[in-house]
Each structure stands twice: as structure tokens, then as C-alpha cells.
Design a protein around this motif. Sequence first.
Motif, PDB file in Angstrom:
ATOM      1  N   HIS A 260       0.827  -1.209   0.000  1.00 28.06           N
ATOM      2  CA  HIS A 260       0.000   0.000   0.000  1.00 28.06           C
ATOM      3  C   HIS A 260       0.861   1.259   0.000  1.00 28.06           C
ATOM      4  N   HIS A 261       1.999   1.184   0.661  1.00 28.26           N
ATOM      5  CA  HIS A 261       2.942   2.301   0.708  1.00 28.26           C
ATOM      6  C   HIS A 261       4.339   1.742   0.459  1.00 28.26           C
ATOM      7  N   PRO A 262       4.621   1.329  -0.773  1.00 33.88           N
ATOM      8  CA  PRO A 262       5.862   0.607  -1.055  1.00 33.88           C
ATOM      9  C   PRO A 262       7.117   1.463  -0.903  1.00 33.88           C
ATOM     10  N   ASP A 263       8.060   0.945  -0.159  1.00 31.67           N
ATOM     11  CA  ASP A 263       9.368   1.583   0.004  1.00 31.67           C
ATOM     12  C   ASP A 263      10.275   1.098  -1.120  1.00 31.67           C
ATOM     13  N   PRO A 264      10.726   1.990  -2.019  1.00 30.67           N
ATOM     14  CA  PRO A 264      11.547   1.550  -3.153  1.00 30.67           C
ATOM     15  C   PRO A 264      12.891   0.943  -2.752  1.00 30.67           C
ATOM     16  N   GLY A 265      13.367   1.256  -1.543  1.00 31.41           N
ATOM     17  CA  GLY A 265      14.697   0.801  -1.151  1.00 31.41           C
ATOM     18  C   GLY A 265      14.743  -0.552  -0.487  1.00 31.41           C
ATOM     19  N   SER A 266      13.582  -1.163  -0.244  1.00 31.62           N
ATOM     20  CA  SER A 266      13.553  -2.486   0.375  1.00 31.62           C
ATOM     21  C   SER A 266      12.372  -3.267  -0.187  1.00 31.62           C
ATOM     22  N   SER A 267      12.096  -4.432   0.384  1.00 32.85           N
ATOM     23  CA  SER A 267      11.038  -5.293  -0.154  1.00 32.85           C
ATOM     24  C   SER A 267      10.714  -6.397   0.839  1.00 32.85           C
ATOM     25  N   TYR A 268       9.592  -7.055   0.600  1.00 30.80           N
ATOM     26  CA  TYR A 268       9.281  -8.305   1.307  1.00 30.80           C
ATOM     27  C   TYR A 268      10.250  -9.394   0.874  1.00 30.80           C
ATOM     28  N   ALA A 269      10.794  -9.259  -0.337  1.00 28.49           N
ATOM     29  CA  ALA A 269      11.782 -10.204  -0.874  1.00 28.49           C
ATOM     30  C   ALA A 269      13.153  -9.890  -0.278  1.00 28.49           C
ATOM     31  N   PRO A 270      14.128 -10.790  -0.404  1.00 31.67           N
ATOM     32  CA  PRO A 270      15.483 -10.513   0.108  1.00 31.67           C
ATOM     33  C   PRO A 270      16.224  -9.541  -0.805  1.00 31.67           C
ATOM     34  N   TYR A 271      15.849  -8.292  -0.710  1.00 34.54           N
ATOM     35  CA  TYR A 271      16.299  -7.241  -1.644  1.00 34.54           C
ATOM     36  C   TYR A 271      16.516  -5.953  -0.863  1.00 34.54           C
ATOM     37  N   LYS A 272      17.619  -5.244  -1.149  1.00 33.65           N
ATOM     38  CA  LYS A 272      17.882  -3.968  -0.482  1.00 33.65           C
ATOM     39  C   LYS A 272      18.718  -3.084  -1.389  1.00 33.65           C
ATOM     40  N   VAL A 273      18.536  -1.780  -1.219  1.00 35.84           N
ATOM     41  CA  VAL A 273      19.356  -0.784  -1.906  1.00 35.84           C
ATOM     42  C   VAL A 273      19.910   0.169  -0.860  1.00 35.84           C
ATOM     43  N   TYR A 274      21.199   0.485  -0.968  1.00 40.16           N
ATOM     44  CA  TYR A 274      21.842   1.449  -0.073  1.00 40.16           C
ATOM     45  C   TYR A 274      22.519   2.555  -0.877  1.00 40.16           C
ATOM     46  N   ASN A 275      22.564   3.735  -0.301  1.00 35.06           N
ATOM     47  CA  ASN A 275      23.470   4.782  -0.763  1.00 35.06           C
ATOM     48  C   ASN A 275      24.817   4.570  -0.086  1.00 35.06           C
ATOM     49  N   ILE A 276      25.900   4.784  -0.818  1.00 33.75           N
ATOM     50  CA  ILE A 276      27.218   4.887  -0.196  1.00 33.75           C
ATOM     51  C   ILE A 276      27.825   6.207  -0.665  1.00 33.75           C
ATOM     52  N   GLY A 277      27.761   7.196   0.197  1.00 30.68           N
ATOM     53  CA  GLY A 277      28.273   8.525  -0.103  1.00 30.68           C
ATOM     54  C   GLY A 277      28.806   9.175   1.152  1.00 30.68           C
ATOM     55  N   ASN A 278      29.558  10.235   0.964  1.00 27.39           N
ATOM     56  CA  ASN A 278      30.187  10.919   2.096  1.00 27.39           C
ATOM     57  C   ASN A 278      29.185  11.704   2.925  1.00 27.39           C
ATOM     58  N   SER A 279      27.982  11.910   2.364  1.00 27.01           N
ATOM     59  CA  SER A 279      26.901  12.639   3.047  1.00 27.01           C
ATOM     60  C   SER A 279      27.359  14.023   3.486  1.00 27.01           C
ATOM     61  N   SER A 280      28.192  14.630   2.633  1.00 23.79           N
ATOM     62  CA  SER A 280      28.710  15.971   2.918  1.00 23.79           C
ATOM     63  C   SER A 280      29.080  16.633   1.593  1.00 23.79           C
ATOM     64  N   PRO A 281      28.082  17.156   0.853  1.00 22.81           N
ATOM     65  CA  PRO A 281      28.350  17.705  -0.475  1.00 22.81           C
ATOM     66  C   PRO A 281      29.393  18.825  -0.451  1.00 22.81           C
ATOM     67  N   VAL A 282      30.220  18.835  -1.488  1.00 23.76           N
ATOM     68  CA  VAL A 282      31.292  19.815  -1.611  1.00 23.76           C
ATOM     69  C   VAL A 282      31.103  20.589  -2.907  1.00 23.76           C
ATOM     70  N   GLU A 283      31.247  21.906  -2.817  1.00 24.10           N
ATOM     71  CA  GLU A 283      31.195  22.739  -4.025  1.00 24.10           C
ATOM     72  C   GLU A 283      32.333  22.341  -4.965  1.00 24.10           C
ATOM     73  N   LEU A 284      32.039  22.311  -6.253  1.00 25.75           N
ATOM     74  CA  LEU A 284      33.046  21.937  -7.237  1.00 25.75           C
ATOM     75  C   LEU A 284      34.282  22.821  -7.127  1.00 25.75           C
ATOM     76  N   MET A 285      34.080  24.116  -6.886  1.00 22.22           N
ATOM     77  CA  MET A 285      35.217  25.036  -6.783  1.00 22.22           C
ATOM     78  C   MET A 285      36.078  24.718  -5.557  1.00 22.22           C
ATOM     79  N   ASP A 286      35.454  24.242  -4.485  1.00 22.07           N
ATOM     80  CA  ASP A 286      36.231  23.841  -3.306  1.00 22.07           C
ATOM     81  C   ASP A 286      37.016  22.563  -3.576  1.00 22.07           C
ATOM     82  N   TYR A 287      36.428  21.677  -4.351  1.00 23.54           N
ATOM     83  CA  TYR A 287      37.111  20.437  -4.753  1.00 23.54           C
ATOM     84  C   TYR A 287      38.346  20.780  -5.583  1.00 23.54           C
TER      85      TYR A 287
END
Length: 350
Positions: A260-287
Motif C-alpha cells: 500500500h505504501h511501497p518503500d523503493p529501497g527495500s522489499s518483502y523479498a530478500p532485496y535492499k538498496v543502499y546509498n554509499i556517499g560521504n553525506s557531505s556535499p562539496v562545491e566543485l570550486m572547493d574540490y
Amino acid sequence: MKYLITGTAGFIGFHLAKALLERGDTVVGIDNINDYYDVNLKYARLENSGIEKDRIQPDQPVQSSIYPRYRFIKMDLADKAKLLALFNEESFDVVVNLAAQAGVRYSLINPDAYIDANISGFLNILEACRAFPVKHLVYASSSSVYGANTKMPFSTSDNVDHPLSLYAATKKANELMAHNYSHLFKIPTTGLRFFTVYGPWGRPDMALFIFIDAISKGKPIQVFNHGKMKRDFTYVGDIVEGIVRVADRPPVGNPDWSGHHPDPGSSYAPYKVYNIGNSSPVELMDYIGALEKAMGKKAEKEMLPLQPGDVPATYADVSDLMRDTGYKPDTPVEQGVANFVAWYKEFYGG
């Protein structure tokens, strides 16, 4: 554990294979060593892992001279019969599929390559895992699947139905295909959405590599969207640590998942999606500034508009990853860029 890693001549696959070998796992690596970018860099990665270039022949295993538990095979995922034979012979515990046609902008030029490698090749991996069941299939997705989304940070619970490049569309397709096989055949699958990976042994088509090459040669660097871009730059060592932790934890299905309210990142099936990121965006000019500092040299900049297929910002919500594995990428950009510059100067003699 016995791992199959596809794409071990590639950037992330090379680092992952070494990390698993150094903790005592057995690894079979495969790669077709295509010429999307300089194959000499790919062979150099393999040789750094004890796989000598002169010994590599198509479909013939090569034993590493450094790691007793590592064998490499030059093989294309498109060859389903040979892939199935490999699975039958080896009885893998875990498969990590990192082989893919990479690059957002290249998908505008050569779209067929993305269907062959990212769709057909991944289907062959799924079929092999179906025919010869494994404990866990982990595969590379991409932050590019968030496409036209503007709500930040990007969450795996967000809808991702508006990709802005064929590359992104193929990665989203991989997630859908994996869910289908998790549902039908109970294959535990985990997709990993990587956020702008950088670091030593990186790909020559990525921004940091392009920037340092231009600066070293006294050429201007191209700064897209007039520098008004943010990226969740993630160090390759953090990406590898995330993969290892996730690979050790096969999904079992979310008991709270609801149609009824499906979560795209998981499932009743053995399925999962994760983000792997630094979780701290950096301006391109700072990079770019971090790169200039590490090199001790200023860059001449050519300001250009946003390129087709690019997105102006990325920002990873990694709360699921932290909750389930206790891990969050945390390498500062300044440190990661300095590590890359040190490697680049050693490798290329700059």
C-alpha cells in the motif's frame, strides 16, 4: 568465503579485491579489459595485485604471484555459456558485480555499449546466480538514478523514475531486474548507489583525473555549470569498506514492507538498496581548490554550462547504511585528494 568480483581491472574492483584478499577471503576476478579508457592503467592495477600482463589469455585463469587466494580470468559477461561454466566450477558464496560500461556523457555517444554491458551482462549474472545459487549478490548502482530529483539528501526511499542519462536508466534497470530475481528465485540482492567515487588508481574519464592531467600540462580545466555544482565526493577506501560490510550482511526481506505504501529501497523479498556517499556535499570550486593545494599549483579555468545528462547536485542520505552496518563514509575531501595526487605523481612521474 569465496567471492566472484566482476570488473577487477577497474577502479573499485581492484581496490575491493585487495581488501578482501587481505582479510583472508578467496577471490576470483573477471574483467574483459575493454578500451573505454587506457588499458595500460587496467593492466597496471592487475599487476599491482600480482596478475602479470604477459600471462593473461582469454578465458584462462591466472594465479596471482602476491595473493595465493586470488585468480584472474579475462572474460566478458556477455558470454553466458562461459559465465555459467565458471559458476558451476567454482561454487561462489558471494558475487560482487562491478563490471559495467561507465560514464554519463559517453552514454550520449555510444548507447549500445550500455545495453550490452549493463543490461545483457547483468542479466547473465542474475541467470548464473539462479542456476548456481549464491548467498548474496551485491551489484553497483549509481547516484545518477536520482536524475531529476531535487529533494536533498537523496534517500533510497525516494522515487527514482526520472533518470537524465541512459547510463542512469541502465542502473535503475539493474535494480528492477535484481528485485525480480529476489522475488522469483529468492536470490538475496543488494544494490549500492555510489556517489562520485575518487581516489588513487581512479578512472581517467573522471573529473579529478582530468583536472590534474590538465593542470600538470598547463592546460585550462573545464568547469561545468560555471562551477555551480555540488557533489558528494566519496573516497574509494570508504566505498570499499561499505561494500565489504554490506556483502557480509545478505538481506532477508523487510517484514514491515507494505504494497500500500511501497518503500523503493527495500522489499518483502530478500532485496535492499543502499546509498554509499560521504553525506557531505562539496562545491566543485572547493574540490578544485583542494586539488590546487595538494599540487601546489593554480588551475586555469574555462567556465562552461551544464552538460547534457549531468545533474547540478548530489547528496547521499546514508541513514540506512549506518543503521544496518554501523558504517558511514568519512574521509575528508582534502585528505582523499592529497592521496590521489601522491599516487598520480608516483604512477606518472609528475
